[in-house]
Enzyme design. Structure first.
Site, PDB file in Angstrom:
ATOM      1  N   THR A 136      40.779  40.313  48.733  1.00 19.32           N
ATOM      2  CA  THR A 136      40.643  39.225  49.695  1.00 19.32           C
ATOM      3  C   THR A 136      42.016  38.672  50.078  1.00 19.32           C
ATOM      4  OG1 THR A 136      38.454  38.594  48.906  1.00 19.32           O
ATOM      5  CG2 THR A 136      39.734  36.887  49.994  1.00 19.32           C
ATOM      6  N   SER A 137      42.194  38.359  51.368  1.00 17.32           N
ATOM      7  CA  SER A 137      43.420  37.749  51.886  1.00 17.32           C
ATOM      8  C   SER A 137      44.603  38.674  51.582  1.00 17.32           C
ATOM      9  CB  SER A 137      43.587  36.347  51.318  1.00 17.32           C
ATOM     10  OG  SER A 137      44.612  35.645  51.973  1.00 17.32           O
ATOM     11  N   MET A 138      45.622  38.226  50.869  1.00 18.06           N
ATOM     12  CA  MET A 138      46.723  39.120  50.511  1.00 18.06           C
ATOM     13  C   MET A 138      46.208  40.319  49.719  1.00 18.06           C
ATOM     14  SD  MET A 138      50.186  38.059  48.504  1.00 18.06           S
ATOM     15  CE  MET A 138      51.283  39.249  47.737  1.00 18.06           C
TER      16      MET A 138
END
Length: 406
Positions: A231-233
């Site tokens: 998730t995200s980075m």
């Protein structure tokens, strides 16, 4: 999505939207989020902490009272919400790593989550995964008590989220569809940064490898159907791991990220090579001053740099930006991914706009680009505020990829 709160502070609004989004899987309640946001002074990190801490304390007390009164479901629900509120309380404090409020709120978040975890059936089990000379904290979710192998999702958060938050960020959604789930915090993430001092590393295959070693020892895990979700980075770190570890049978980048160096160099004058040279230079007072001015002018930049220094172990804003240059899937890395890959993209991603498409373009494996729009209420970073829609589409893709049918 038009801000409902903090119209002049995109960072405070996104973090509020993030909490609204966790309502979908029990991580918040609408009224609790609204009354807390109304009390917060925009741009004031102390106000943010104090109000979320007060809400978390009150909800945690509700949980303890319910548990003492013999109401385990009510207690579980309260502890889940309190865990997320405590997580939010310490979110903006990392500019001063010695601030005692960080550990207080983080430890309370973990404690509340573990109280809730024990009240699920089957219970969510805290685990310690061997990693180098220490361990990584995480949680094992079982779909039932049969003990048999099931398709499995190994998942982790990104630049600023915890393994506990992954309950609302995919774990609960996967378990209700019959998957075994293993979540963990890697180096730089809250469970290792706060108490072990570990910082992020770009070669994430050396983090995921030991996690997969551990997962494959578990009887609930089908070793031939393990998906990796970042998730995200984590949408960069998970693809990086999948490029070098082909035990991963499916990959989900939520949202996809190709090159953090693009972000690090975006505001530095000159071409990419010159920008990288200046970021890595031993001295560049002019650029240092420009970065400090950028932090003062933009609250999102201020938070990102302060937090980035904390989680990457960088001493200065420019050192943080220079460290970001090592986080990429260029030079043929993305092309090494062999498993079916789902790349998610939000139309109005305030952090990584355009990055999912770059990743998708460089993939040579079976690939799917899953785009989320404003009309769906799902255009924000990682589809914050649209969890039910996002995880339905994500896990439907995984069901189809693994041949899973209810």
């Amino acid at each position: 999505m038009k801000p409902l709160f903090f119209p002049d502070d995109s960072q405070f609004w996104f973090e509020t939207l993030r909490t609204f989004g966790h309502i979908a899987y029990g991580g918040a309640d609408f009224g609790e989020t609204v009354v807390t946001a109304e009390r917060i002074i925009a741009g004031d990190y102390d106000s943010w902490h104090d109000e979320w801490l007060a809400t978390a304390d009150r909800v945690a007390a509700e949980g303890r009272s319910a548990l003492a009164g013999g109401h385990p479901v009510s207690a579980r629900d309260a502890f889940l919400r309190a865990s997320n509120y405590y997580r939010s309380a310490e979110f903006f404090l990392h500019g001063d790593p010695t601030d005692p409020r960080i550990h207080h709120a983080y430890d309370a978040s973990v404690a509340c989550f573990r109280e809730a975890a024990a009240l699920f059936a089957p219970a969510v089990e805290p685990v310690r995964i061997p990693y180098r000379d220490t361990t990584l904290p995480g949680y094992l979710y079982r779909a039932d008590d049969s003990g048999g192998p099931r398709p499995t999702v190994v998942m982790f958060n990104g630049f600023d989220g915890s393994a506990e938050e992954m309950h609302f960020g995919g774990a609960a959604a996967a378990v209700e569809r019959g998957y075994t789930v293993l979540t963990f915090d890697g180096p730089g993430q809250p469970g290792t940064r706060h108490h072990q001092g570990l910082t992020f590393r770009p070669d994430w295959e050396h983090v995921v490898g030991p996690v997969l070693d551990h997962a494959r020892t578990l009887p609930e895990v089908d070793p031939f159907r393990i998906a990796l979700l970042g998730t995200s980075m984590g949408g960069l770190l998970a693809p990086r791991a999948a490029a070098f570890d082909h035990r991963i049978a499916a990959l989900i980048a939520l949202d996809g990220v190709y090159d953090l160096g693009t972000i690090a160099t975006a505001s530095v004058p000159g071409d990419r090579a010159e920008a990288e040279r200046r970021l890595r230079a031993e001295h560049d007072p002019e650029l240092d001053a420009a970065m400090e001015a950028g932090m003062a002018a933009d609250p999102m930049v201020r938070w990102a740099v302060q937090h980035g220094m904390y989680v990457l172990g960088a001493a200065t804003p420019r050192a943080f930006a220079a460290a970001y240059l090592d986080y990429h899937l260029r030079d043929g890395v993305a092309e090494r991914i062999a498993c079916p890959t789902l790349v998610c993209s939000g139309a109005d991603d305030g952090f990584f706009r355009g990055q999912p498409e770059l990743l998708y373009e460089h993939l040579t494996c079976p690939r799917t680009l899953l785009e989320f729009t404003a009309e769906q209420g799902a255009d924000a970073h990682c589809q914050a505020g649209a969890q039910r829609l996002a995880y339905a589409r994500i896990f439907d893709w995984l069901d189809d990829t693994f041949g899973v049918r209810a």
